[in-house]
Write a protein that holds these residues in place. Structure first.
Motif, PDB file in Angstrom:
ATOM      1  N   GLU A 187       4.539   9.391   0.317  1.00  0.00           N
ATOM      2  CA  GLU A 187       5.790   8.995  -0.341  1.00  0.00           C
ATOM      3  C   GLU A 187       6.328   7.651   0.151  1.00  0.00           C
ATOM      4  N   VAL A 188       5.569   6.948   0.995  1.00  0.00           N
ATOM      5  CA  VAL A 188       6.078   5.681   1.528  1.00  0.00           C
ATOM      6  C   VAL A 188       5.260   4.493   1.048  1.00  0.00           C
ATOM      7  N   MET A 189       5.942   3.353   0.991  1.00  0.00           N
ATOM      8  CA  MET A 189       5.328   2.085   0.628  1.00  0.00           C
ATOM      9  C   MET A 189       5.218   1.257   1.906  1.00  0.00           C
ATOM     10  N   LEU A 190       4.064   0.652   2.136  1.00  0.00           N
ATOM     11  CA  LEU A 190       3.843  -0.180   3.315  1.00  0.00           C
ATOM     12  C   LEU A 190       3.669  -1.636   2.889  1.00  0.00           C
ATOM     13  N   VAL A 191       4.407  -2.532   3.551  1.00  0.00           N
ATOM     14  CA  VAL A 191       4.207  -3.968   3.345  1.00  0.00           C
ATOM     15  C   VAL A 191       4.190  -4.624   4.727  1.00  0.00           C
ATOM     16  N   GLN A 192       3.461  -5.730   4.823  1.00  0.00           N
ATOM     17  CA  GLN A 192       3.447  -6.441   6.093  1.00  0.00           C
ATOM     18  C   GLN A 192       4.843  -6.992   6.346  1.00  0.00           C
ATOM     19  N   TYR A 193       5.244  -7.013   7.624  1.00  0.00           N
ATOM     20  CA  TYR A 193       6.608  -7.409   7.972  1.00  0.00           C
ATOM     21  C   TYR A 193       6.915  -8.813   7.463  1.00  0.00           C
ATOM     22  N   ASP A 194       8.095  -8.935   6.885  1.00  0.00           N
ATOM     23  CA  ASP A 194       8.614 -10.210   6.404  1.00  0.00           C
ATOM     24  C   ASP A 194      10.135 -10.106   6.502  1.00  0.00           C
ATOM     25  N   TYR A 195      10.763 -11.034   7.224  1.00  0.00           N
ATOM     26  CA  TYR A 195      12.202 -10.922   7.440  1.00  0.00           C
ATOM     27  C   TYR A 195      12.994 -11.019   6.138  1.00  0.00           C
ATOM     28  N   GLN A 228       0.867  -1.180   0.000  1.00  0.00           N
ATOM     29  CA  GLN A 228       0.000   0.000   0.000  1.00  0.00           C
ATOM     30  C   GLN A 228       0.896   1.220   0.000  1.00  0.00           C
ATOM     31  N   PHE A 229       0.338   2.328  -0.432  1.00  0.00           N
ATOM     32  CA  PHE A 229       1.106   3.561  -0.467  1.00  0.00           C
ATOM     33  C   PHE A 229       0.400   4.637   0.338  1.00  0.00           C
ATOM     34  N   GLU A 230       1.165   5.339   1.149  1.00  0.00           N
ATOM     35  CA  GLU A 230       0.669   6.501   1.894  1.00  0.00           C
ATOM     36  C   GLU A 230       1.656   7.626   1.646  1.00  0.00           C
TER      37      GLU A 230
END
Length: 148
Positions: free
Chosen positions: A108-116, A104-106
């Motif tokens: 200027e940032v991209m959000l992804v669910q945490y994944d190592y 998802q984008f908010e």
């Protein structure tokens, strides 16, 4: 009580002194059209949406003169990615696309669910990011396609 449609969203409607009961959902549950939930006041509610539309944070499931029942999304463990330039953005978008990871984008940032593994990739590519516990407005959605 069975809810079949969304009345509105808190972003668009005045609360004006109404008592608000909340239903806390994980972002993963926002895509479920049929589910049984319990409000923060212990009221059991069935959700069976007629429209095939995802629930969102702030969606109002019930409203009368005195009361509202509202969806509140629980915070997720997220990677907040802030590429320094268009090249980094392209690289990370390509890599995440190859992994079929919804983003998802908010602003200027991209959000992804945490994944190592994604965190390791961001380190390797030297892409600025932070790990945050944060609330998203809508569900992370996989975009369906196939490789032909």
């Amino acid at each position: 009580m069975i809810i079949e449609q969304i009345v509105g969203n808190l972003d668009d409607i005045s609360v004006s002194g109404r008592h608000i009961e909340k239903i806390y959902l994980s972002s993963d549950d926002l895509v479920k059209r049929i589910q049984r939930v319990t409000t923060d006041h212990g009221k059991e509610i069935g959700i069976r949406l007629k429209e095939s539309k995802d629930l969102m944070d702030g969606d109002i499931l019930f409203m009368d003169e005195r009361n509202m029942i509202v969806i509140s999304v629980m915070s997720d463990d997220l990677l907040v990615i802030q590429p320094a330039n268009i090249k980094q953005m392209g690289e990370i978008a390509h890599q995440l696309g190859n992994r079929h990871l919804p983003a998802q984008f908010e602003g200027e940032v991209m959000l992804v669910q945490y994944d190592y593994l994604v965190e390791e990739l961001l380190e390797q590519l030297d892409v600025p990011y932070s790990r945050q516990i944060r609330k998203v407005k809508k569900a992370f959605r996989h975009i369906g396609h196939h490789h032909g």
